[in-house]
Motif scaffolding. Structure first.
Motif, PDB file in Angstrom:
ATOM      1  N   ASP A  39     -11.191   5.345  -6.011  1.00  0.00           N
ATOM      2  CA  ASP A  39     -10.891   4.163  -5.199  1.00  0.00           C
ATOM      3  C   ASP A  39      -9.680   4.383  -4.291  1.00  0.00           C
ATOM      4  N   ILE A  40      -9.699   5.523  -3.612  1.00  0.00           N
ATOM      5  CA  ILE A  40      -8.642   5.872  -2.656  1.00  0.00           C
ATOM      6  C   ILE A  40      -9.223   5.796  -1.245  1.00  0.00           C
ATOM      7  N   LYS A  41      -8.564   5.055  -0.378  1.00  0.00           N
ATOM      8  CA  LYS A  41      -8.981   5.010   1.022  1.00  0.00           C
ATOM      9  C   LYS A  41      -8.534   6.298   1.706  1.00  0.00           C
TER      10      LYS A  41
ATOM     11  N   MET B  36       0.837  -1.205   0.000  1.00  0.00           N
ATOM     12  CA  MET B  36       0.000   0.000   0.000  1.00  0.00           C
ATOM     13  C   MET B  36       0.867   1.249   0.000  1.00  0.00           C
ATOM     14  N   LYS B  37       0.502   2.211  -0.808  1.00  0.00           N
ATOM     15  CA  LYS B  37       1.189   3.492  -0.857  1.00  0.00           C
ATOM     16  C   LYS B  37       0.408   4.503  -0.025  1.00  0.00           C
TER      17      LYS B  37
ATOM     18  N   ASN C  75      -3.115  -1.848  -9.946  1.00  0.00           N
ATOM     19  CA  ASN C  75      -3.694  -2.545  -8.787  1.00  0.00           C
ATOM     20  C   ASN C  75      -3.084  -2.104  -7.447  1.00  0.00           C
ATOM     21  N   GLU C  76      -2.413  -0.950  -7.450  1.00  0.00           N
ATOM     22  CA  GLU C  76      -1.811  -0.458  -6.214  1.00  0.00           C
ATOM     23  C   GLU C  76      -2.884   0.138  -5.299  1.00  0.00           C
ATOM     24  N   LYS C  77      -2.835  -0.229  -4.027  1.00  0.00           N
ATOM     25  CA  LYS C  77      -3.763   0.308  -3.033  1.00  0.00           C
ATOM     26  C   LYS C  77      -3.214   1.628  -2.506  1.00  0.00           C
ATOM     27  N   ILE C  78      -4.112   2.612  -2.370  1.00  0.00           N
ATOM     28  CA  ILE C  78      -3.711   3.950  -1.946  1.00  0.00           C
ATOM     29  C   ILE C  78      -4.453   4.345  -0.669  1.00  0.00           C
ATOM     30  N   LEU C  79      -3.697   4.896   0.290  1.00  0.00           N
ATOM     31  CA  LEU C  79      -4.294   5.477   1.492  1.00  0.00           C
ATOM     32  C   LEU C  79      -3.930   6.948   1.554  1.00  0.00           C
TER      33      LEU C  79
ATOM     34  N   CYS D  86     -12.268  10.687  -3.523  1.00  0.00           N
ATOM     35  CA  CYS D  86     -11.608   9.447  -3.109  1.00  0.00           C
ATOM     36  C   CYS D  86     -12.456   8.216  -3.465  1.00  0.00           C
TER      37      CYS D  86
ATOM     38  N   MET E  98       0.550   6.177  -9.761  1.00  0.00           N
ATOM     39  CA  MET E  98      -0.114   4.986  -9.247  1.00  0.00           C
ATOM     40  C   MET E  98       0.191   3.767 -10.120  1.00  0.00           C
TER      41      MET E  98
END
Length: 348
Positions: free
Chosen positions: A84-86, A1-2, A56-60, A80, A53
């Motif tokens: 699809d950004i947490k 996760m980034k 399939n990279e997850k972002i917080l 967000c 990005m």
């Protein structure tokens, strides 16, 4: 996760990032005061995410020590979700209560400073670290003003340490600035548990800063800082380059010590004709190396003036920003507008 981490510009805000940097390495850091600056930083973050990005990279998006308005929460929530950004906000300002009641990602606890909230949150997910915990207790003591606490006086010195750490411009040199802040907090942490720690740290501040900037030969702190800044300007000069009437120059923002830094940069980079700094107060400070009369440049651009190699003026329509590209775009537009006006007058 980034993780993209936006935090405040005081001891508590930087301490939040110091903790996150301790637990995670894949983090981009941003800093903001309140109001419009938060929106500017949010837009910068979204732009950076879109440009970098991975598949399939997850972002917080982590926000700490900053309370948002309802309109900001609405905008951030919508963007967000769309991308699809947490998003997670950890804060302690009571003025954010209404936002907390409406948005599940908005956490508020006014009994602890933001850094303590961040530490308690991530230490439970990762692991506890006693030295970090002791440091955060110091930040907590001064940030929520526990003036009877044993850590309060050391906290006051740390508060001043960060508040006065203006040596590296956070707009021009974002990565270098945050690295410097982490260095200062690292050094401050070594004074914990020492007798009269607040006095020892206060006495050491000058030399702590010199240790960071010195490379080869010792010098005054001011000279060491100027040398460091000039080197960083040279490292980034392609990004900061502008042109005025076929003359090549460097544009900075709130760089400070324009005479010393500007002249040293021009000596080291003879292919540059001028050095221009624009401040938050809308003032321009221009230096040259003899190949351009900057008094005429200042007069044509903003009705200013001065000497051939040192002039200035007021850029009345300038809007300060934490985004250097926006600052640069305003100045390029100013130059273009004067060129267009000159062409129109020539045609009459």
């Amino acid at each position: 996760m980034k993780i993209y981490h936006l935090s405040h510009t005081d001891l508590d805000g930087y301490a939040c990032q110091y903790i996150v940097n301790f637990y995670f390495k894949n983090v981009n850091f941003y800093n903001s005061n309140y109001g419009k600056e938060i929106n500017d930083n949010f837009n910068n973050i979204i732009k950076d995410i879109q440009e970098n990005m991975g598949e399939n990279e997850k972002i917080l998006l982590l926000i700490t020590d900053l309370n948002l308005t309802l309109s900001q929460c609405k905008e951030f929530d919508e963007v967000c979700k769309e991308k699809d950004i947490k998003i997670l906000l950890l804060d302690h300002h009571q003025s954010g209560l209404e936002c907390m009641q409406k948005y599940s990602w908005y956490f508020l606890d006014n009994s602890r400073c933001a850094a303590k909230i961040v530490y308690d949150f991530f230490s439970k997910i990762c692991f506890n670290d006693e030295k970090m915990k002791d440091f955060i207790n110091i930040v907590n003591a001064v940030d929520i003003w526990l003036n009877k606490d044993k850590d309060f006086e050391l906290g006051k010195v740390c508060l001043g340490l960060i508040a006065n750490a203006k040596e590296i411009n956070r707009v021009m040199f974002k990565k270098e600035h945050i690295s410097y802040m982490f260095y200062l907090l690292d050094r401050a942490k070594t004074f914990i548990q020492k007798e009269r720690s607040h006095i020892l740290l206060d006495n050491a501040l000058h030399f702590i800063k010199k240790d960071y900037f010195i490379k080869d030969n010792d010098d005054t702190l001011a000279n060491l800082i100027s040398k460091f800044i000039v080197e960083k300007l040279q490292d980034h000069k392609e990004e900061f380059t502008i042109f005025y009437e076929n003359h090549k120059g460097l544009l900075t923002s709130n760089i400070g010590n324009t005479s010393i830094i500007g002249n040293e940069f021009l000596i080291n980079n003879p292919d540059y004709d001028f050095f221009l700094d624009v401040s938050s107060k809308k003032t321009l400070s221009i230096r040259a190396n003899g190949s351009l009369d900057v008094s005429l440049m200042a007069k044509k651009l903003v009705g200013g003036g001065g000497h051939k190699n040192a002039s200035g003026g007021l850029f009345a329509s300038f809007k300060d920003s934490t985004n250097y590209n926006y600052i640069k775009a305003q100045f390029i537009d100013l130059i273009k507008s004067k060129e267009i006006k000159k062409e129109e007058n020539a045609q009459k």
